[in-house]
Design a protein around this motif. Structure first.
Motif, PDB file in Angstrom:
ATOM      1  N   THR A  43       0.846  -1.385   0.105  1.00 13.69           N
ATOM      2  CA  THR A  43       0.018  -0.011   0.020  1.00 13.69           C
ATOM      3  C   THR A  43       0.870   1.242  -0.032  1.00 13.69           C
ATOM      4  N   ASP A  45      -0.924   4.025   0.871  1.00 14.59           N
ATOM      5  CA  ASP A  45      -1.616   4.792   1.760  1.00 14.59           C
ATOM      6  C   ASP A  45      -1.073   4.532   3.066  1.00 14.59           C
ATOM      7  N   ASN A 244      -2.933   1.955   5.573  1.00 15.39           N
ATOM      8  CA  ASN A 244      -4.470   1.674   5.305  1.00 15.39           C
ATOM      9  C   ASN A 244      -4.223   0.532   4.076  1.00 15.39           C
ATOM     10  N   PHE A 245      -4.942  -0.665   4.471  1.00  6.04           N
ATOM     11  CA  PHE A 245      -4.959  -1.871   3.785  1.00  6.04           C
ATOM     12  C   PHE A 245      -6.088  -2.041   3.204  1.00  6.04           C
ATOM     13  N   LYS A 246      -6.721  -2.534   2.152  1.00  2.00           N
ATOM     14  CA  LYS A 246      -7.825  -2.911   1.832  1.00  2.00           C
ATOM     15  C   LYS A 246      -8.466  -4.101   2.592  1.00  2.00           C
ATOM     16  N   GLU A 247      -9.432  -4.134   2.860  1.00  2.00           N
ATOM     17  CA  GLU A 247     -10.066  -4.850   3.987  1.00  2.00           C
ATOM     18  C   GLU A 247      -9.961  -6.586   3.883  1.00  2.00           C
ATOM     19  N   THR A 298     -10.772   4.436  -1.310  1.00  2.00           N
ATOM     20  CA  THR A 298     -10.225   4.483  -2.745  1.00  2.00           C
ATOM     21  C   THR A 298     -11.308   4.375  -3.647  1.00  2.00           C
ATOM     22  N   SER A 305     -13.204   0.820  -2.218  1.00  2.00           N
ATOM     23  CA  SER A 305     -12.854  -0.288  -1.378  1.00  2.00           C
ATOM     24  C   SER A 305     -12.612   0.315   0.004  1.00  2.00           C
ATOM     25  N   ARG A 306     -13.074  -0.295   0.964  1.00  5.16           N
ATOM     26  CA  ARG A 306     -12.569   0.262   2.252  1.00  5.16           C
ATOM     27  C   ARG A 306     -11.661  -0.230   2.752  1.00  5.16           C
ATOM     28  N   ARG A 307     -10.938   0.592   3.619  1.00  4.73           N
ATOM     29  CA  ARG A 307      -9.353   0.124   4.061  1.00  4.73           C
ATOM     30  C   ARG A 307      -9.431   0.044   5.539  1.00  4.73           C
TER      31      ARG A 307
END
Length: 334
Positions: A43, A45, A244-247, A298, A305-307
């Motif tokens: 990531t 982010d 902040n990683f994708k769920e 994002t 996509s939630r993070r």
């Protein structure tokens, strides 16, 4: 001639390969997009974070000195600023005088208590004497050695002595209440003195944590309000990286996993790091004052996509200056 033309075979028709090309391209793109995520977590982010300590005075007053400069490094206990102590010194002196006055009043009441106790003893002794005179007169009346008038005087004297004892006992009870009230006033005055002394000690602001002074605009003469921060410190002991990683990626991470961090403040270097925690919740509404963090979704392709927030620490901690809020990039192999 017409027969020979009829015998010429028709050329083969070309097949339309475009759908196959599009399908293959889509499959390749899908493979490159989804498959690496099974083996690599990456990531951009991410950012560097520490604790930001807002130092606020516990008492209000005019700032008479500032002992620090902007961006200065401080240790625990370093003097930051001071509030004019003169009003608080006067409050301490006033509280001390109140203690002296309350103690004097209590001493007077205690002296009065000793005087009343002596008077009560005298009254009780008078009752004892009057009782003896009464008993003697009663015996002589039976023998008709004294007149009834003498007996009546003995009765009156005994009753007066008893009344005097009751009167003195009432005074003693009243005085005991006054003594208790006076001593309570002394205790209250001592508590006020302790509070005044505490407020005086709070006029000196010191650093609660080691760190760096940030965005300092405080100057002597400014009025400081109790509970309103006037100095900000970036804690130098709580550095970490928030990524902040994708769920669907965050769900596969665990504390203790090794990672690599790229810091934009120190590019072209990868710093080893370790996952210390995976956030279990985010706020879906960008509303101030919430305890849950808000992470903006994002816009990859269509679906937003939630993070989830993942916290990492640089391990070992590099000997380089770190900056709160600086951008970072994180790479893991879950």
């Amino acid at each position: 001639m017409s027969d020979s033309a009829e015998n010429i075979p028709a050329p083969p028709q070309k097949r339309n390969r475009m759908p196959w090309i599009v399908t293959a391209a889509a499959a390749i793109v899908a493979f490159l997009y989804f498959t690496p995520g099974l083996f690599v977590a990456y990531t951009e982010d991410a950012y560097v974070r520490s604790d930001f300590v807002e130092v606020a005075p516990e008492v209000a007053g005019v700032v008479d000195r500032v002992d620090i400069a902007d961006n200065q490094k401080v240790d625990v206990g370093t003097a930051l600023a001071g509030i004019d102590p003169q009003p608080f010194k006067l409050a301490v002196d006033l509280s001390q005088k109140r203690i002296d006055g309350a103690q004097s009043a209590a001493n007077v009441k205690q002296d009065e208590a000793r005087t009343l106790a002596a008077e009560l003893d005298s009254a009780q002794a008078a009752v004892t004497l009057a009782q003896k005179e009464y008993d003697r007169a009663a015996a002589l009346v039976k023998d008709q050695s004294v007149s009834q008038a003498a007996m009546d005087r003995a009765v009156d004297d005994r009753q007066k002595a008893l009344d005097e004892v009751a009167k003195q006992e009432a005074k003693v009870r009243v005085n005991a209440g006054e003594v208790a009230a006076a001593l309570a006033e002394v205790d209250v005055a001592k508590a006020e003195l302790a509070l005044a002394q505490y407020n005086l000690s709070r006029t000196n602001l010191v650093a609660p944590v080691p760190g760096y002074v940030t965005n300092l605009s405080l100057r002597p003469g400014a009025y400081a309000k109790a509970g309103v921060p006037i100095v900000g410190l970036v804690d130098d002991t709580q550095w970490r990286v928030v990524a902040n990683f994708k769920e669907y990626v965050a769900s596969r991470l665990e504390p203790g996993m090794r990672a690599w961090v790229w810091l934009d403040s120190h590019p072209w270097r990868l710093f080893p790091a370790r996952v210390t925690g995976i956030g279990r919740g985010i706020s879906r509404d960008e509303t101030a004052g919430r305890l849950l963090p808000y992470v903006a979704p994002t816009t990859d392709w269509i679906r937003l996509s939630r993070r989830m927030q993942v916290t990492l620490v640089l391990d070992p901690k590099p000997d380089i200056p770190l900056f709160m809020g600086a951008d970072a990039r994180v790479l893991l192999f879950p």
